[in-house]
Design a protein around this motif. Structure first.
Motif: not given
Length: 342
Positions: A334-341, A89-95
């Motif tokens: 979260l995974a779904w959003l990260c794919e699109r972000l 899954v494309p990585p992201a920062i989670v706040v």
């Protein structure tokens, strides 16, 4: 599945946001707010920039509760870490954002009865994160997600601030106020009559003088009062209650609540451009939700579709569950959003 802790593939940093906007808030709540920032596994090994997903909580939630561990279940920070641990899954920062108030929540709105929590989130928390971490600091790489009242905040924040957020996920978010809130008015009115002579000030005076939860009616009474403080707070800091002593709606106050209903907001002309600009929207709810927020999810989905959100930008699902214990849904969105972000 360990019963006490687990090692993360990424890491979490703890910080404090010293909020100017929350100083001298009407409830005297702290203006220094804890914040948790999850950094994905490869953050320290690269110089790349990352999308950001802001995660907000339901009513009575504060940031420390993310680590509450229930039997046979893992808390969301561990589930979120697992999303990125395998690298697919494309990585992201989670706040993880704190917006607690003395009434139990803020609905992530600006209100003269609670404080400027919407502005705090948008104008202080987001810049605080962008200044300290390697973010992709634009709306197309920034999302917000939450459940229940957090789901509500996730729905309305991108409509109010489309310059900051282009995507969101709402799990059983408060919506369709006629269905999710209005039926409770008669119950609360009866409880106030029978236990406090119909007086919210009498309840608040009693409630503040003892431990919350020592009377069965505490949560119902303070929760509805907290919603009123967010939706119908008056300029002098007082709170307008949307029903009278018979449980009947007070039309002028109820109209103020409806101004903040996401279903109605999505249909209003002033939000049309913001709605159509959304890049990714996740909407779900349990089909046995005790607050009937499954109906709100359906209505909000329909309102977004009618307003022009593309079908390929939206994920919608009603799943077999109630309102609680649905944290296993959060890593899916979260995974779904990260794919699109990405």
């Amino acid at each position: 599945m360990l019963p006490w802790s687990a090692e993360l593939a990424g890491r979490i940093e703890q910080g404090v946001v010293d909020s100017v906007l929350l100083r001298d808030n009407p409830l005297g709540d702290p203006h220094e707010r804890p914040i948790l920032v999850y950094l994905p596994p490869d953050y320290d090994r690269s110089d790349r920039r990352y999308p950001v997903v802001y995660t907000i909580q339901g009513y009575t939630g504060h940031v420390g509760m993310w680590f509450n561990r229930m039997p046979f279940r893992r808390p969301f920070p561990e589930l979120a870490d697992e999303v990125f641990a395998q690298g697919d899954v494309p990585p992201a920062i989670v706040v993880y954002v704190d917006a607690w108030t003395a009434f139990g929540g803020s609905q992530f709105l600006d209100s003269p009865a609670t404080g400027r929590y919407h502005s705090y989130l948008c104008d202080e928390v987001v810049p605080w994160v962008d200044a300290r971490y390697r973010t992709l600091a634009d709306r197309d790489h920034r999302a917000i997600a939450g459940k229940s009242s957090g789901g509500y905040g996730a729905m309305v924040t991108p409509l109010l601030r489309p310059d900051l957020f282009g995507a969101f996920a709402t799990h059983a978010g408060d919506a369709l106020f006629d269905v999710c809130y209005r039926p409770d008015f008669r119950t609360v009115a009866r409880t106030l009559r029978d236990e406090y002579d119909g007086s919210y000030p009498a309840f608040l005076a009693d409630w503040r003088g003892r431990l919350h939860g020592t009377r069965p009616s505490d949560l119902d009474l303070i929760e509805l009062y907290g919603y009123a403080a967010a939706y119908s707070g008056n300029e002098d800091g007082s709170v307008a209650i949307p029903f009278d002593d018979t449980g009947a709606v007070v039309p002028e106050v109820w109209a103020r609540w409806l101004e903040w209903d996401p279903v109605l907001m999505a249909a209003r002309p002033e939000y049309r451009e913001a709605v159509r600009s959304l890049n990714a929207v996740w909407i779900d709810a349990g089909n046995r939700d005790e607050y009937h927020l499954d109906f709100g999810a359906v209505a909000f989905h329909r309102a977004l579709t009618a307003a022009g959100v593309g079908a390929d930008a939206v994920y919608f699902e009603l799943f077999d569950a109630g309102h609680g214990a649905i944290e296993y849904r959060y890593p899916l969105s979260l995974a779904w959003l990260c794919e699109r972000l990405a």
